[in-house]
Design an enzyme around this catalytic site. Structure first.
Site, PDB file in Angstrom:
ATOM      1  CG  ASP A  60      -1.651  -1.295   1.462  1.00 48.22           C
ATOM      2  OD1 ASP A  60      -1.028  -2.353   1.251  1.00 48.22           O
ATOM      3  OD2 ASP A  60      -2.818  -1.266   1.876  1.00 48.22           O
ATOM      4  CG  ASN A  73     -10.676  -0.160   2.978  1.00 41.83           C
ATOM      5  OD1 ASN A  73      -9.608  -0.679   2.627  1.00 41.83           O
ATOM      6  ND2 ASN A  73     -10.746   0.669   4.002  1.00 41.83           N
ATOM      7  CG  HIS A  74      -9.134   4.020   1.919  1.00 43.41           C
ATOM      8  ND1 HIS A  74      -9.862   4.998   2.573  1.00 43.41           N
ATOM      9  CD2 HIS A  74      -8.498   3.318   2.882  1.00 43.41           C
ATOM     10  CE1 HIS A  74      -9.656   4.894   3.873  1.00 43.41           C
ATOM     11  NE2 HIS A  74      -8.840   3.881   4.091  1.00 43.41           N
ATOM     12  CG  HIS A  82      -7.277  -4.096   0.622  1.00 42.04           C
ATOM     13  ND1 HIS A  82      -6.025  -3.523   0.558  1.00 42.04           N
ATOM     14  CD2 HIS A  82      -8.050  -3.231   1.309  1.00 42.04           C
ATOM     15  CE1 HIS A  82      -6.054  -2.356   1.182  1.00 42.04           C
ATOM     16  NE2 HIS A  82      -7.268  -2.162   1.652  1.00 42.04           N
ATOM     17  CG  HIS A 138      -7.056  -3.224   5.015  1.00 43.70           C
ATOM     18  ND1 HIS A 138      -7.553  -1.968   4.687  1.00 43.70           N
ATOM     19  CD2 HIS A 138      -7.664  -3.567   6.182  1.00 43.70           C
ATOM     20  CE1 HIS A 138      -8.430  -1.599   5.620  1.00 43.70           C
ATOM     21  NE2 HIS A 138      -8.510  -2.537   6.534  1.00 43.70           N
ATOM     22  CD  GLU A 141      -7.073   0.839   0.313  1.00 44.12           C
ATOM     23  OE1 GLU A 141      -8.224   0.762  -0.121  1.00 44.12           O
ATOM     24  OE2 GLU A 141      -6.790   0.610   1.494  1.00 44.12           O
ATOM     25  CG  ASN A 142      -4.257   3.748   1.880  1.00 47.30           C
ATOM     26  OD1 ASN A 142      -3.888   2.609   2.122  1.00 47.30           O
ATOM     27  ND2 ASN A 142      -5.472   4.173   2.175  1.00 47.30           N
ATOM     28  CG  HIS A 145      -1.335   0.422   5.983  1.00 50.44           C
ATOM     29  ND1 HIS A 145      -1.673   1.761   6.020  1.00 50.44           N
ATOM     30  CD2 HIS A 145      -2.004  -0.093   4.921  1.00 50.44           C
ATOM     31  CE1 HIS A 145      -2.511   2.037   5.040  1.00 50.44           C
ATOM     32  NE2 HIS A 145      -2.742   0.932   4.359  1.00 50.44           N
TER      33      HIS A 145
END
Ligand code: FE2
Length: 265
Positions: free
Chosen positions: A8, A67-68, A157, A182, A39-40, A184
């Site tokens: 991520d 999810n983001h 994820h 996810h 995603e982040n 991290h």
């Protein structure tokens, strides 16, 4: 065949540390396929088309999310504009495949590597301590029926280690790698499962490690100490790039090695 999976990428610190190391990693390990969870990447929350295309320019072939994925509206437009454009770069940005039918975007990419090896990337999202979406196990099963490539990479994820290791065992021998994202936090359980699937519960983020999973420590601590809502901001300190390098047989898709990578500035 060497596959590099980057965990991520979180905010600008994550983008910078990946930019710093990626070219030499790709060269040093003769990487044939590079995948990253993005995603982040946009300030810690979501991904924009501009950042996605910056990643493609750096040598990342496929970007996964989680999810983001909906945090930046532009990404939804990017997905929608690519519906009838199979060669659009937007098709190489995935959202989890087990989102409800009709959701913008797709969760599977099928391509050919630099060396000409057919491959597939599948993005799935867990349901334990997360949104109650479709069953990732059965969606994986359905996708595998239509994938002809032998080299199949799965980014799962998910939050719960149990759900992640369960999917690893479920897909063992049927995919090249199941690697989690996810949380991290990189886990020390890199291994090759008996059927030839490379596995790691979580690859860890590429972002600021002097943080609470990427977010400024004080903001998260305030929330834990007071249970009051607050705005989260991306941290900056101590960026590290976390990744996994998977070695597999290009003809069978079976993995023979997986190596954890963590690089600082
Ligand atoms: Fe996530």
């Amino acid at each position: 065949m060497q596959i590099l999976f980057i965990g991520d990428i979180f905010g600008r610190p994550g983008r910078n540390v990946v930019r710093e190391h990626l070219a030499s990693l790709l060269k040093e390990h003769a990487v044939d396929l590079c995948i990253a969870n993005g995603e982040n990447a946009a300030g810690g929350f979501g991904l924009t088309p501009a950042i996605a295309e910056e990643f493609f320019d750096l040598g990342i072939d496929v970007i996964t999310t989680g999810n983001h994925v909906w945090d930046k509206r532009e990404l939804v437009d990017y997905f929608n504009a690519a519906v009838n454009e199979p060669y659009s770069p937007a098709r190489r940005v995935l959202r989890p495949a087990n989102y409800p039918l009709g959701t913008p975007g797709v969760g599977l990419y099928e391509g050919t590597s630099r060396a000409g090896v057919p491959y597939a990337v599948v993005n799935l999202q867990g349901r334990v301590f997360m949104a109650n979406i479709d069953d990732p196990f059965r969606v994986a099963e359905r996708l595998l029926e239509r994938i002809s490539a032998k080299v199949i990479f799965v980014d799962f994820h998910a939050e719960a280690t149990s759900e992640k290791v369960a999917l690893g065992w479920y897909l063992d021998g049927r995919v090249t790698a199941v690697i989690g994202t996810h949380t991290h936090i990189p886990t020390a359980d890199t291994r090759i499962l008996p059927g030839g699937t490379a596995y790691q519960t979580d690859v860890g983020m590429s972002g600021p490690y002097d943080s609470i999973i990427g977010v400024e420590k004080d903001l998260v601590l305030h929330k834990f100490l007071t249970a009051m809502p607050g705005k989260f901001e991306a941290a900056k300190g101590n960026p590290k790039m976390c990744a996994a390098l998977v070695t597999c047989d290009a003809r069978t898709g079976r993995a023979s090695a997986i190596q954890r990578i963590m690089l600082g500035e």
